[in-house]
Design a protein around this motif. Sequence first.
Motif, PDB file in Angstrom:
ATOM      1  N   GLN A  31       0.831  -1.204   0.000  1.00 44.82           N
ATOM      2  CA  GLN A  31       0.000   0.000   0.000  1.00 44.82           C
ATOM      3  C   GLN A  31       0.868   1.257   0.000  1.00 44.82           C
ATOM      4  N   LYS A  66       1.224   9.112  -7.028  1.00 44.54           N
ATOM      5  CA  LYS A  66       0.347   8.202  -7.767  1.00 44.54           C
ATOM      6  C   LYS A  66       0.714   8.207  -9.249  1.00 44.54           C
ATOM      7  N   TYR A  79       1.431   3.455  -7.049  1.00 46.31           N
ATOM      8  CA  TYR A  79       2.016   4.510  -6.235  1.00 46.31           C
ATOM      9  C   TYR A  79       3.476   4.149  -5.976  1.00 46.31           C
ATOM     10  N   SER A 129      -1.218  -0.748  -5.438  1.00 40.40           N
ATOM     11  CA  SER A 129      -2.426  -0.168  -4.851  1.00 40.40           C
ATOM     12  C   SER A 129      -2.297   1.348  -4.751  1.00 40.40           C
ATOM     13  N   LYS A 130      -3.414   2.035  -4.932  1.00 37.16           N
ATOM     14  CA  LYS A 130      -3.433   3.487  -4.783  1.00 37.16           C
ATOM     15  C   LYS A 130      -4.110   3.911  -3.476  1.00 37.16           C
ATOM     16  N   LYS A 131      -4.609   2.936  -2.717  1.00 38.47           N
ATOM     17  CA  LYS A 131      -5.306   3.239  -1.466  1.00 38.47           C
ATOM     18  C   LYS A 131      -4.738   2.402  -0.337  1.00 38.47           C
ATOM     19  N   ASP A 132      -4.701   3.004   0.843  1.00 45.90           N
ATOM     20  CA  ASP A 132      -4.227   2.290   2.024  1.00 45.90           C
ATOM     21  C   ASP A 132      -5.313   1.371   2.577  1.00 45.90           C
ATOM     22  N   SER A 133      -4.876   0.237   3.094  1.00 47.27           N
ATOM     23  CA  SER A 133      -5.817  -0.713   3.685  1.00 47.27           C
ATOM     24  C   SER A 133      -5.491  -1.026   5.136  1.00 47.27           C
TER      25      SER A 133
END
Length: 209
Positions: A54, A78, A83, A101-105
């Motif tokens: 992430q 991004k 990223y 991934s472009k979003k944190d989880s």
Amino acid sequence: MTYIDHVTLEVADTDAAHTFYETAFGPDIPVRLQSSEAATSGFRGFTLSLIVSQPANVNALFDAAVEAGATELKPASKSLWGYGGVVQAPDGTIWQIASSSKKDSGPPSRQVDEVVLLLGVEDVSASKKFYVDHGLTVAKGFGSKYVEFDGASTPVKLALYKRRGLAKVAGVSPEGSGSHRLVIGSDVEPFTDPDGFAWAKVTDPATER
């Protein structure tokens, strides 16, 4: 399948390089250090990539590397594919730190999921054939521009990229000369590829890691 156990970086100051990598990336990356005064200048023809899960992990590793003395070549940001950013270690090695991934989880960490060695070569097709003849299996490729070899069970994955294209991705000039300052440790007999990258045999990877 050819097994890449680690890469050895040839550096001018092993103590300083050890401190940098331990501080920036932690003790578990498959990198060894060897003292060398071999002449080298400009782009050394390869990069190493740390693949993480992430963006927050990219930032954690990127910031730790810069704080430890790395030079920012491309800020973490991004892109179409995910990223990532690029730094150059004090010893001169270029590191790409990236996530698809472009979003944190989850919360940030410096957990590295994969290490990829990208070799910048003059002729991707010819180098692909050379490596297939030396026991590597192609996982995927994009014509004469990029080839990725199967590395599902190996600590370091290998990929080939056009030298100029790889330099562009890294944010540096493709010009360079002298030693690559790199030795690839694997389970095959020693050889040197068409672009001068040296491979050395690791007798027992399971015990030497």
